[in-house]
Design an enzyme around this catalytic site. Structure first.
Site, PDB file in Angstrom:
ATOM      1  N   ARG A  58     -21.549  30.381 -55.687  1.00  0.00           N
ATOM      2  CA  ARG A  58     -20.934  28.709 -56.012  1.00  0.00           C
ATOM      3  C   ARG A  58     -20.718  27.989 -54.953  1.00  0.00           C
ATOM      4  O   ARG A  58     -20.584  26.745 -55.115  1.00  0.00           O
ATOM      5  CB  ARG A  58     -19.668  29.193 -56.864  1.00  0.00           C
ATOM      6  CG  ARG A  58     -19.917  29.665 -58.268  1.00  0.00           C
ATOM      7  CD  ARG A  58     -18.835  30.113 -59.083  1.00  0.00           C
ATOM      8  NE  ARG A  58     -18.309  31.332 -58.957  1.00  0.00           N
ATOM      9  CZ  ARG A  58     -17.029  31.577 -58.686  1.00  0.00           C
ATOM     10  NH1 ARG A  58     -16.173  31.064 -58.617  1.00  0.00           N
ATOM     11  NH2 ARG A  58     -16.721  33.011 -58.768  1.00  0.00           N
ATOM     12  N   GLU A  95     -10.984  38.596 -54.212  1.00  0.00           N
ATOM     13  CA  GLU A  95     -10.031  38.775 -55.053  1.00  0.00           C
ATOM     14  C   GLU A  95     -10.291  40.124 -56.204  1.00  0.00           C
ATOM     15  O   GLU A  95      -9.308  40.640 -56.489  1.00  0.00           O
ATOM     16  CB  GLU A  95      -9.788  37.470 -56.019  1.00  0.00           C
ATOM     17  CG  GLU A  95      -8.247  37.759 -56.678  1.00  0.00           C
ATOM     18  CD  GLU A  95      -8.118  36.572 -57.832  1.00  0.00           C
ATOM     19  OE1 GLU A  95      -8.962  35.629 -57.562  1.00  0.00           O
ATOM     20  OE2 GLU A  95      -7.022  36.479 -58.095  1.00  0.00           O
TER      21      GLU A  95
HETATM   22  O1  LIG Z   1     -11.252  34.041 -51.513  1.00  0.00           O
HETATM   23  P1  LIG Z   1     -11.837  35.277 -52.037  1.00  0.00           P
HETATM   24  O2  LIG Z   1     -10.981  36.532 -52.853  1.00  0.00           O
HETATM   25  O3  LIG Z   1     -12.704  36.137 -51.260  1.00  0.00           O
HETATM   26  O4  LIG Z   1     -12.826  34.819 -53.407  1.00  0.00           O
HETATM   27  C1  LIG Z   1     -13.417  33.531 -53.041  1.00  0.00           C
HETATM   28  C2  LIG Z   1     -15.075  33.741 -53.584  1.00  0.00           C
HETATM   29  O5  LIG Z   1     -15.100  34.423 -54.713  1.00  0.00           O
HETATM   30  C3  LIG Z   1     -16.129  33.781 -55.774  1.00  0.00           C
HETATM   31  O6  LIG Z   1     -17.357  34.059 -55.604  1.00  0.00           O
HETATM   32  P2  LIG Z   1     -17.846  35.508 -56.104  1.00  0.00           P
HETATM   33  O7  LIG Z   1     -17.789  36.552 -54.958  1.00  0.00           O
HETATM   34  O8  LIG Z   1     -17.333  35.720 -57.425  1.00  0.00           O
HETATM   35  O9  LIG Z   1     -19.180  35.283 -56.329  1.00  0.00           O
HETATM   36  P3  LIG Z   1     -20.001  34.085 -56.980  1.00  0.00           P
HETATM   37  O10 LIG Z   1     -20.073  32.925 -56.543  1.00  0.00           O
HETATM   38  O11 LIG Z   1     -21.690  34.417 -56.993  1.00  0.00           O
HETATM   39  O12 LIG Z   1     -19.626  34.183 -58.568  1.00  0.00           O
HETATM   40  C4  LIG Z   1     -15.932  32.377 -55.127  1.00  0.00           C
HETATM   41  O13 LIG Z   1     -17.092  31.617 -55.316  1.00  0.00           O
HETATM   42  C5  LIG Z   1     -15.932  32.565 -53.619  1.00  0.00           C
HETATM   43  O14 LIG Z   1     -16.844  33.015 -53.038  1.00  0.00           O
HETATM   44  N1  LIG Z   2      -9.464  33.529 -59.987  1.00  0.00           N
HETATM   45  C1  LIG Z   2     -10.719  33.241 -59.381  1.00  0.00           C
HETATM   46  N2  LIG Z   2     -11.407  32.153 -60.151  1.00  0.00           N
HETATM   47  C2  LIG Z   2     -12.687  31.829 -59.732  1.00  0.00           C
HETATM   48  N3  LIG Z   2     -13.424  32.262 -58.703  1.00  0.00           N
HETATM   49  C3  LIG Z   2     -12.580  33.084 -58.087  1.00  0.00           C
HETATM   50  N4  LIG Z   2     -13.137  33.808 -57.044  1.00  0.00           N
HETATM   51  C4  LIG Z   2     -11.948  34.534 -56.511  1.00  0.00           C
HETATM   52  N5  LIG Z   2     -11.218  34.599 -57.406  1.00  0.00           N
HETATM   53  C5  LIG Z   2     -11.401  33.584 -58.029  1.00  0.00           C
END
Ligand SMILES: O=P(O)(O)OC[C@H]1O[C@H](OP(=O)(O)OP(=O)(O)O)[C@H](O)[C@@H]1O
Ligand SMILES: Nc1ncnc2[nH]cnc12
Length: 170
Positions: A58, A95
């Protein structure tokens, strides 16, 4: 126009107990997309940026748009096994899980000014891992830029010493 109207909560995604912030309504609406992109750019201020680093997946939505507005290049940080050339890796917690992020060794030159961008700052595990990758390559982190910060998870405590810029807070 209120950006909050274009972000929806999805309960228990991707796992039980997580309230997922879904930004696809914001991306789908042409005016909101344009305004969010401009607002993220304005958060950066007067800094000179050489590279915008965005993390899979993302961070790729707005990262390249920000880079073109800042007259900078774009560097993707990818999950394990996706980058084809010489790379360095960093494991991290987020998370809802744990993973490995990678960056190409030749993507940042020593002393280049770097802006990190992602859609969500949650626990900060992902962003901290990206900071570590950039600093291992000799990059100079100017700021970490997010569309959304989940304040209740205190992710910015993982980013002590870095400027954290977030458009929306929950
Ligand atoms: O602050 P944090 O607890 O580390 O979480 C934040 C991350 O989680 C999500 O990515 P995700 O790993 O879900 O991957 P995606 O972008 O491919 O959906 C979001 O886009 C951030 O990169
Ligand atoms: N609660 C949340 N919603 C969307 N993206 C996330 N990445 C980590 N935590 C998330």
């Amino acid at each position: 126009m209120d950006f909050n109207d274009y972000i929806r909560d999805i309960q228990d995604f991707p796992q039980q107990g997580i309230v997922f912030k879904d930004i696809t309504p914001l991306l789908q609406d042409k005016e909101t997309l344009k305004k969010a992109s401009e607002a993220l750019f304005l958060l950066v201020g007067e800094h000179r940026i050489d590279k915008v680093v965005g993390m899979e997946s993302r961070g790729f939505f707005f990262g390249p748009m920000l880079a073109t507005k800042l007259n900078a290049g774009f560097v993707p940080v990818r999950k394990s096994g996706k980058l084809p050339a010489a790379k360095i890796s960093q494991s991290y917690n987020l998370e809802y899980g744990t993973d490995i992020l990678e960056i190409h060794e030749d993507s940042i030159q020593k002393g280049e000014n770097v802006l990190i961008h992602d859609d969500v700052l949650a626990t900060g595990g992902t962003a901290k891992a990206v900071c570590q990758l950039i600093e291992r390559l000799g990059g100079n982190i100017i700021a970490c830029n997010f569309l959304i910060e989940l304040d209740f998870l205190s992710g910015r405590n993982n980013l002590n010493g870095y400027e954290v810029q977030s458009l929306l807070h929950y």
